[in-house]
Design a protein around this motif. Structure first.
Motif, mmCIF file in Angstrom:
data_model
loop_
_atom_site.group_PDB
_atom_site.id
_atom_site.type_symbol
_atom_site.label_atom_id
_atom_site.label_comp_id
_atom_site.label_asym_id
_atom_site.label_seq_id
_atom_site.Cartn_x
_atom_site.Cartn_y
_atom_site.Cartn_z
ATOM 1 N N ARG A 387 0.826 -1.207 0.000
ATOM 2 C CA ARG A 387 0.000 0.000 0.000
ATOM 3 C C ARG A 387 0.862 1.259 0.000
ATOM 4 N NH1 ARG A 387 -2.985 -1.070 4.157
ATOM 5 N NH2 ARG A 387 -1.687 0.022 5.670
ATOM 6 N N GLU A 388 1.933 1.259 0.779
ATOM 7 C CA GLU A 388 2.798 2.428 0.852
ATOM 8 C C GLU A 388 3.545 2.648 -0.458
ATOM 9 O OE1 GLU A 388 4.612 5.809 2.299
ATOM 10 O OE2 GLU A 388 2.854 4.693 2.986
ATOM 11 N N VAL A 389 4.027 1.572 -1.065
ATOM 12 C CA VAL A 389 4.732 1.698 -2.344
ATOM 13 C C VAL A 389 3.803 2.242 -3.417
ATOM 14 C CG1 VAL A 389 5.756 0.358 -4.232
ATOM 15 C CG2 VAL A 389 6.507 -0.030 -1.882
ATOM 16 N N VAL A 390 2.588 1.737 -3.460
ATOM 17 C CA VAL A 390 1.627 2.219 -4.452
ATOM 18 C C VAL A 390 1.232 3.659 -4.158
ATOM 19 C CG1 VAL A 390 -0.699 1.904 -5.382
ATOM 20 C CG2 VAL A 390 0.760 -0.083 -4.978
ATOM 21 N N ARG A 391 1.067 3.991 -2.896
ATOM 22 C CA ARG A 391 0.705 5.369 -2.536
ATOM 23 C C ARG A 391 1.757 6.355 -3.015
ATOM 24 N NH1 ARG A 391 1.687 9.304 0.991
ATOM 25 N NH2 ARG A 391 3.419 8.155 1.914
ATOM 26 N N GLN A 392 3.020 6.010 -2.839
ATOM 27 C CA GLN A 392 4.086 6.904 -3.288
ATOM 28 C C GLN A 392 4.141 6.984 -4.808
ATOM 29 O OE1 GLN A 392 7.796 5.773 -1.461
ATOM 30 N NE2 GLN A 392 6.998 5.961 0.615
ATOM 31 N N ALA A 393 3.903 5.856 -5.472
ATOM 32 C CA ALA A 393 3.977 5.835 -6.935
ATOM 33 C C ALA A 393 2.755 6.473 -7.580
ATOM 34 C CB ALA A 393 4.121 4.394 -7.424
ATOM 35 N N ALA A 394 1.645 6.545 -6.867
ATOM 36 C CA ALA A 394 0.377 6.993 -7.450
ATOM 37 C C ALA A 394 0.318 8.486 -7.684
ATOM 38 C CB ALA A 394 -0.790 6.552 -6.570
ATOM 39 N N ARG A 395 1.422 9.187 -7.532
ATOM 40 C CA ARG A 395 1.444 10.597 -7.919
ATOM 41 C C ARG A 395 1.469 10.743 -9.430
ATOM 42 N NH1 ARG A 395 5.948 10.835 -3.328
ATOM 43 N NH2 ARG A 395 4.599 11.184 -1.533
ATOM 44 N N ALA A 396 1.771 9.652 -10.124
ATOM 45 C CA ALA A 396 1.701 9.634 -11.584
ATOM 46 C C ALA A 396 0.388 8.995 -12.014
ATOM 47 C CB ALA A 396 2.881 8.847 -12.154
ATOM 48 N N ASP A 397 -0.189 9.469 -13.115
ATOM 49 C CA ASP A 397 -1.454 8.908 -13.608
ATOM 50 C C ASP A 397 -1.266 7.493 -14.133
ATOM 51 O OD1 ASP A 397 -2.883 11.167 -12.956
ATOM 52 O OD2 ASP A 397 -2.523 12.127 -14.883
ATOM 53 N N VAL A 398 -0.144 7.260 -14.807
ATOM 54 C CA VAL A 398 0.215 5.927 -15.289
ATOM 55 C C VAL A 398 1.507 5.528 -14.583
ATOM 56 C CG1 VAL A 398 0.819 4.499 -17.267
ATOM 57 C CG2 VAL A 398 -0.871 6.337 -17.524
ATOM 58 N N ILE A 399 1.441 4.482 -13.793
ATOM 59 C CA ILE A 399 2.573 4.095 -12.961
ATOM 60 C C ILE A 399 3.484 3.142 -13.722
ATOM 61 C CG2 ILE A 399 3.249 2.995 -10.794
ATOM 62 C CD1 ILE A 399 0.490 3.782 -9.697
ATOM 63 N N ASP A 400 4.722 3.579 -13.951
ATOM 64 C CA ASP A 400 5.721 2.766 -14.637
ATOM 65 C C ASP A 400 6.791 2.352 -13.628
ATOM 66 O OD1 ASP A 400 7.002 1.434 -16.636
ATOM 67 O OD2 ASP A 400 7.676 3.213 -17.719
ATOM 68 N N THR A 401 7.756 1.580 -14.083
ATOM 69 C CA THR A 401 8.800 1.090 -13.181
ATOM 70 C C THR A 401 9.566 2.229 -12.523
ATOM 71 O OG1 THR A 401 10.283 0.888 -15.090
ATOM 72 C CG2 THR A 401 9.098 -1.096 -14.388
ATOM 73 N N ARG A 402 9.753 3.331 -13.245
ATOM 74 C CA ARG A 402 10.540 4.431 -12.674
ATOM 75 C C ARG A 402 9.823 5.126 -11.514
ATOM 76 N NH1 ARG A 402 8.378 6.460 -17.400
ATOM 77 N NH2 ARG A 402 7.337 8.507 -17.288
ATOM 78 N N HIS A 403 8.536 4.892 -11.379
ATOM 79 C CA HIS A 403 7.781 5.497 -10.283
ATOM 80 C C HIS A 403 7.787 4.629 -9.022
ATOM 81 C CE1 HIS A 403 5.612 7.212 -13.949
ATOM 82 N NE2 HIS A 403 6.249 8.234 -13.396
ATOM 83 N N LEU A 404 8.222 3.387 -9.144
ATOM 84 C CA LEU A 404 8.195 2.470 -8.012
ATOM 85 C C LEU A 404 9.413 2.650 -7.121
ATOM 86 C CD1 LEU A 404 7.021 -0.801 -9.799
ATOM 87 C CD2 LEU A 404 5.613 0.870 -8.571
#
Length: 466
Positions: A387-404
């Motif tokens: 949940r925390e990893v997704v929450r941080q990555a979810a600042r992008a509309d489309v989540i790619d590897t660079r957002h993780l």
């Protein structure tokens, strides 16, 4: 409106800052800082700085002082203040988390000048370049990495300009020094467990993924919990931290009593046990109310005994317990338990990763490569970590590897030191950029290809497509 350093008696540092502000084109009347929704709250700097400010805030809770932590670019990371008047005022000038307050964005101000000069700074009233800030006094001190000397950010204290400011700068310097000292103490890579605070809150049905197509392992545990509750047995839900014990207990209760109110009482610090129990114990036994008492294996013996006394006189339907390890539950509580249900760790139910990640991401979607990275990871922190990893990555509309988070791509089994974690994160950051290759990453990091291949193997870095 024009500002001149001759209008107000200012030291040479402030005069130079005004001149820079003018060159930057900083606003003269109203502050218009840049806003970003991306705030790094997962770093060691943030962890230590925020902890120091929280402790300081308890001391200054009745004072009109706002305590802030910023990064090295002047981005406000956190803000603590109990005075609603000054908070509303600061909101009007955008001195709030997510806004950049460097000289370039806001002209001469305390935190911006502290970062620019890497020196403790006090800016008051008309010493500010922008007239919109004349009502404040800002004292700030830079925070420097105690191991590398790198500027990490600043601690900023802001109050009204007419308030006493004699000790403000000293307090800011002390907070900055305490932050650096705490970072040094924790720089070996050891992450302390968060101190228990004894929160009690209501669990709402829309916060638990009741309709998700989860795995057989989860459904079986849920069915066992529902059966035990339906039979009126005292249930303990156990499993690794973050596995979803409270969520499962709440779903099981609602499957039996859909309109029931569910409260969750988390374990307190030992000194707060009496107040913690007094806070929610009156809810026990009320019609259509169930209390999930979390982490009973972490309770001090005296608190466990008082809890057992409180639970002994109420029906089994009034409460459920959770624990990481059922063998560590205090004996007085273990004697009350009729059934134990174990929630499997997330690594044992990999089919749950995708639906849970989609649930946490809301309307945002994942690229195939990002989802492959999530499903390949072992998730030692279980659903809470996901949940925390997704929450941080979810600042992008489309989540790619660079957002993780870089941790997702590392299978290293040993605990990393702080320096190792930074090195791993930089390698992952370079490898997850669009069009990246090992050769390009080596060039960006100033390493040879042989070295970076060795580092990739050392940290067991796996990036989909590489």
């Amino acid at each position: 409106m024009e500002r001149s350093a001759h209008e107000v008696a200012v030291p040479a540092r402030l005069r130079a800052s005004w001149q820079r502000s003018e060159r930057y084109g900083a606003p003269l009347d109203e502050v218009e800082p840049v806003f970003t929704s991306t705030v790094d709250d997962g770093s060691l700097f943030y962890e230590c700085g925020h902890e120091v400010l929280e402790n300081l805030h308890q001391t200054l809770a009745n004072e009109p002082v706002s305590l802030m932590l910023t990064d090295s670019e002047g981005l406000v990371l956190s803000r603590l203040c109990s005075d609603s008047t000054i908070l509303r005022s600061l909101d009007r000038v955008h001195l709030a988390p997510g806004f950049y307050y460097s000289e370039r964005n806001a002209g001469t101000n305390g935190l911006g000048l502290a970062l620019a000069d890497r020196a403790p700074t006090l800016v008051s009233a008309e010493q500010h370049y922008c007239a919109g800030l004349w009502g404040y006094t800002c004292a700030a001190a830079p925070v420097v990495d105690p191991a590398t000397g790198v500027l990490l950010g600043s601690v900023n204290l802001t109050t009204w300009s007419q308030s006493s400011k004699q000790l403000l700068l000293a307090v800011a310097q002390a907070a900055a020094g305490n932050t650096a000292a705490l970072m040094m103490a924790r720089g070996s890579g050891r992450t302390p467990r968060p101190a228990p605070r004894g929160e009690v809150f209501r669990v709402y049905s829309d916060r638990t993924p009741s309709a998700l197509p989860l795995s057989q392992g989860w459904r079986q545990a849920l069915a066992e919990a529902e059966t035990a509750m339906a039979q009126g047995r005292v249930l303990a839900v156990v499993g690794e931290p973050g596995a979803g014990k409270t969520a499962l207990a709440s779903l099981a209760r609602r499957s039996i009593r859909p309109r029931e109110r569910v409260l969750n009482a988390r374990p307190p610090a030992p000194r707060d046990a009496d107040a913690w129990l007094a806070l929610w114990a009156p809810e026990l036994g009320k019609d259509d109310t169930c209390v999930i008492v979390s982490g009973v294996d972490a309770l001090p013996a005296s608190a466990a005994e008082e809890l057992a006394d409180a639970l002994a006189g109420v029906p089994a339907s009034a409460f459920t317990m959770t624990a990481d390890d059922h063998t560590a539950v205090p004996e007085v509580l273990a004697e009350l338990i009729d059934a134990v249900v174990e929630v499997p760790a997330l690594r044992y139910r990999p089919d749950d990763i995708e639906p849970l990640a989609d649930h946490f991401a809301g309307r945002r979607r994942f690229t195939p490569a990002a989802m492959r990275a999530l499903t390949a990871y072992q998730w030692p922190g279980n659903v809470k970590q996901l949940r925390e990893v997704v929450r941080q990555a979810a600042r992008a509309d489309v989540i790619d590897t660079r957002h993780l988070a870089p941790e997702v791509f590392s299978g290293a089994t040993h605990r990393l030191t702080r320096i190792e974690a930074v090195e791993r994160d930089e390698i992952v950051r370079c490898l997850t950029q669009p069009g990246a290759s090992v050769a390009k990453a080596a060039t960006m990091l100033g390493m040879s290809r042989a070295t970076i291949y060795r580092k990739i193997a050392h940290y067991d870095i796996k990036v989909p497509g590489r």
